[in-house]
Design a protein around this motif. Structure first.
Motif, PDB file in Angstrom:
ATOM      1  N   ASN A   1     -18.145  51.316 -65.259  1.00  0.00           N
ATOM      2  CA  ASN A   1     -18.760  51.055 -66.701  1.00  0.00           C
ATOM      3  C   ASN A   1     -19.525  52.222 -66.923  1.00  0.00           C
ATOM      4  O   ASN A   1     -19.491  53.155 -66.218  1.00  0.00           O
ATOM      5  CB  ASN A   1     -19.385  49.754 -66.585  1.00  0.00           C
ATOM      6  CG  ASN A   1     -20.364  49.663 -65.254  1.00  0.00           C
ATOM      7  OD1 ASN A   1     -20.755  50.490 -64.905  1.00  0.00           O
ATOM      8  ND2 ASN A   1     -20.392  48.471 -64.754  1.00  0.00           N
ATOM      9  N   GLU A   2     -20.210  52.124 -68.049  1.00  0.00           N
ATOM     10  CA  GLU A   2     -21.158  53.383 -68.288  1.00  0.00           C
ATOM     11  C   GLU A   2     -22.124  53.413 -67.354  1.00  0.00           C
ATOM     12  O   GLU A   2     -22.663  54.592 -67.278  1.00  0.00           O
ATOM     13  CB  GLU A   2     -21.799  52.872 -69.805  1.00  0.00           C
ATOM     14  CG  GLU A   2     -20.644  53.156 -70.968  1.00  0.00           C
ATOM     15  CD  GLU A   2     -21.360  52.814 -72.419  1.00  0.00           C
ATOM     16  OE1 GLU A   2     -21.724  54.263 -72.810  1.00  0.00           O
ATOM     17  OE2 GLU A   2     -21.390  52.075 -72.776  1.00  0.00           O
ATOM     18  N   ARG A   3     -23.014  52.299 -66.934  1.00  0.00           N
ATOM     19  CA  ARG A   3     -23.893  52.537 -66.040  1.00  0.00           C
ATOM     20  C   ARG A   3     -23.394  53.436 -64.683  1.00  0.00           C
ATOM     21  O   ARG A   3     -23.915  54.131 -64.299  1.00  0.00           O
ATOM     22  CB  ARG A   3     -24.439  51.132 -65.396  1.00  0.00           C
ATOM     23  CG  ARG A   3     -25.636  51.424 -64.299  1.00  0.00           C
ATOM     24  CD  ARG A   3     -26.308  50.072 -64.096  1.00  0.00           C
ATOM     25  NE  ARG A   3     -25.424  49.041 -63.887  1.00  0.00           N
ATOM     26  CZ  ARG A   3     -25.826  47.834 -63.698  1.00  0.00           C
ATOM     27  NH1 ARG A   3     -27.128  47.507 -63.881  1.00  0.00           N
ATOM     28  NH2 ARG A   3     -24.961  46.816 -63.361  1.00  0.00           N
ATOM     29  N   GLY A   4     -22.152  53.091 -64.262  1.00  0.00           N
ATOM     30  CA  GLY A   4     -21.476  54.114 -63.324  1.00  0.00           C
ATOM     31  C   GLY A   4     -21.237  55.379 -63.644  1.00  0.00           C
ATOM     32  O   GLY A   4     -21.325  56.174 -63.048  1.00  0.00           O
ATOM     33  N   LEU A   5     -20.891  55.582 -64.922  1.00  0.00           N
ATOM     34  CA  LEU A   5     -20.519  57.019 -65.442  1.00  0.00           C
ATOM     35  C   LEU A   5     -21.938  57.548 -65.375  1.00  0.00           C
ATOM     36  O   LEU A   5     -22.112  58.879 -65.148  1.00  0.00           O
ATOM     37  CB  LEU A   5     -20.015  56.795 -66.936  1.00  0.00           C
ATOM     38  CG  LEU A   5     -19.858  58.384 -67.588  1.00  0.00           C
ATOM     39  CD1 LEU A   5     -18.679  59.069 -66.755  1.00  0.00           C
ATOM     40  CD2 LEU A   5     -19.302  57.946 -68.968  1.00  0.00           C
ATOM     41  N   ASP A   6     -23.000  57.142 -65.934  1.00  0.00           N
ATOM     42  CA  ASP A   6     -24.207  57.588 -65.882  1.00  0.00           C
ATOM     43  C   ASP A   6     -24.709  58.330 -64.574  1.00  0.00           C
ATOM     44  O   ASP A   6     -25.293  59.261 -64.326  1.00  0.00           O
ATOM     45  CB  ASP A   6     -25.331  56.648 -66.509  1.00  0.00           C
ATOM     46  CG  ASP A   6     -25.239  56.303 -68.121  1.00  0.00           C
ATOM     47  OD1 ASP A   6     -24.706  57.276 -68.609  1.00  0.00           O
ATOM     48  OD2 ASP A   6     -25.731  55.246 -68.463  1.00  0.00           O
ATOM     49  N   ALA A   7     -24.607  57.348 -63.422  1.00  0.00           N
ATOM     50  CA  ALA A   7     -24.845  57.799 -62.187  1.00  0.00           C
ATOM     51  C   ALA A   7     -24.072  58.916 -61.661  1.00  0.00           C
ATOM     52  O   ALA A   7     -24.470  60.027 -61.030  1.00  0.00           O
ATOM     53  CB  ALA A   7     -24.542  56.604 -61.068  1.00  0.00           C
ATOM     54  N   ALA A   8     -22.664  58.944 -62.014  1.00  0.00           N
ATOM     55  CA  ALA A   8     -21.843  59.992 -61.845  1.00  0.00           C
ATOM     56  C   ALA A   8     -22.418  61.249 -62.584  1.00  0.00           C
ATOM     57  O   ALA A   8     -22.097  62.506 -61.763  1.00  0.00           O
ATOM     58  CB  ALA A   8     -20.473  59.766 -61.991  1.00  0.00           C
ATOM     59  N   LEU A   9     -22.391  61.089 -63.722  1.00  0.00           N
ATOM     60  CA  LEU A   9     -22.805  62.242 -64.591  1.00  0.00           C
ATOM     61  C   LEU A   9     -24.069  63.305 -64.147  1.00  0.00           C
ATOM     62  O   LEU A   9     -24.239  64.397 -64.327  1.00  0.00           O
ATOM     63  CB  LEU A   9     -22.913  62.089 -66.022  1.00  0.00           C
ATOM     64  CG  LEU A   9     -21.647  61.612 -66.725  1.00  0.00           C
ATOM     65  CD1 LEU A   9     -21.878  61.310 -68.149  1.00  0.00           C
ATOM     66  CD2 LEU A   9     -20.603  62.579 -66.750  1.00  0.00           C
TER      67      LEU A   9
END
Length: 310
Positions: free
Chosen positions: A86-94
């Motif tokens: 999800n977007e929260r996971g993407l934020d952490a990855a970015l």
């Protein structure tokens, strides 16, 4: 009768460090993960999914995602991929954008499995992934979308092919450059696989990479790989040592083993660029880390010896 045409070269994408380790009952130490990923990155594999940015309380096996990404030493030419839910996971990855090249997103084709897996409807998942894919593309990341239960659902049974293809079309429209079709619990059969990938190629066109992801639950994994190849699919996902599986239905085993896939392809004269001996060494190493026998056939029997000296 002429033999079916097969691709001359196949891309094998290793997913064991993510799909495999997240399904282990015990947490694999970070030092071991880093060592094993570094070994896999030197086998000739060109794409490796190394971890996933998921909630630590949901999948504690991957709570060290950021540390793994920071510490791995991957040669140039090997694409590093991470899975984000999800977007929260993407934020952490970015926050570690310079440490990886590709992002994978996922959902299930069946409503029941999707709710068990991510506690959302398929439509809600698609809405969320539209935002994730858009932001990932803006960040310059290559995007794969994986559709689980594409060949059958343990809760709902048969999954309509048209439904799977409709989901795939929407994901492509939202930015996915590659669609992975997952046989999540090993319900596929070779005839169905061949028919499906023929239809998928016609439905999605040449600009979308189609990838096959099979599990070996009922011993049909390699037969399904061959059927996908005969239908024109030249991209596969696999897991060293046959690690992986689905946590929900009982008896669901791991992905087809990378070493089994590479061994079969090489015996058929299909190039992979992968050093089978090096993959077997990595599989032996993960077997030692886990301290148990693994399902890989080539790991047990060894590669074919054409010298006749066995």
């Amino acid at each position: 009768m002429s033999a079916p045409s097969l691709p001359g070269r196949v891309l094998v994408r290793e997913v064991g460090p993510r799909d495999g380790f997240q399904n282990e009952p015990e947490v694999v130490p970070t030092d071991d993960k880093v060592r094993l990923i570094d070994a896999l990155a030197r086998t000739g594999l060109r794409r490796i999914e190394v971890t996933s940015f998921v909630r630590a309380d949901v999948i504690p096996q991957l709570a060290d995602a950021a540390e793994v990404l920071r510490r791995i030493d991957v040669p140039d030419g090997v694409a590093v991929s991470v899975l984000v839910p999800n977007e929260r996971g993407l934020d952490a990855a970015l926050a570690l954008r310079d440490r990886f090249d590709e992002v994978s997103v996922f959902l299930s084709a069946s409503e029941t499995h999707n709710r068990h897996n991510v506690n959302r409807s398929v439509e809600a998942s698609l809405d969320g992934l539209q935002r994730v894919l858009g932001r990932a593309r803006e960040a310059g990341l290559r995007c794969e979308a994986v559709i689980s239960t594409a060949f059958g659902c343990p809760y709902e049974g048969a999954v309509d092919e048209d439904r799977v293809l409709d989901i795939a079309r929407r994901l492509v429209a939202d930015g996915a450059q590659e669609i992975g079709f997952g046989d999540t619990t090993g319900m596929a059969n070779p005839l169905g696989v061949g028919r499906f990938f023929t239809r998928a190629a016609q439905a999605l066109g040449d600009d979308v990479q189609l990838t096959a992801h099979f599990h070996n639950t009922r011993g049909q994994g390699l037969a399904n790989v061959l059927a996908a190849l005969q239908a024109g699919c030249a991209s596969l996902e696999s897991s060293f040592g046959e690690l992986g599986g689905c946590p929900f239905p009982p008896g669901a085993t791991g992905n087809v083993a990378t070493e089994d896939v590479v061994s079969m392809l090489h015996e058929m004269g299909i190039e992979t660029g992968v050093d089978l001996a090096a993959v077997l060494e990595a599989a032996r190493a993960v077997r030692d880390v886990l301290g148990r026998p693994l399902g890989s056939h080539t790991l047990t029997a060894g590669p074919v010896d054409w010298s006749g000296t066995a």
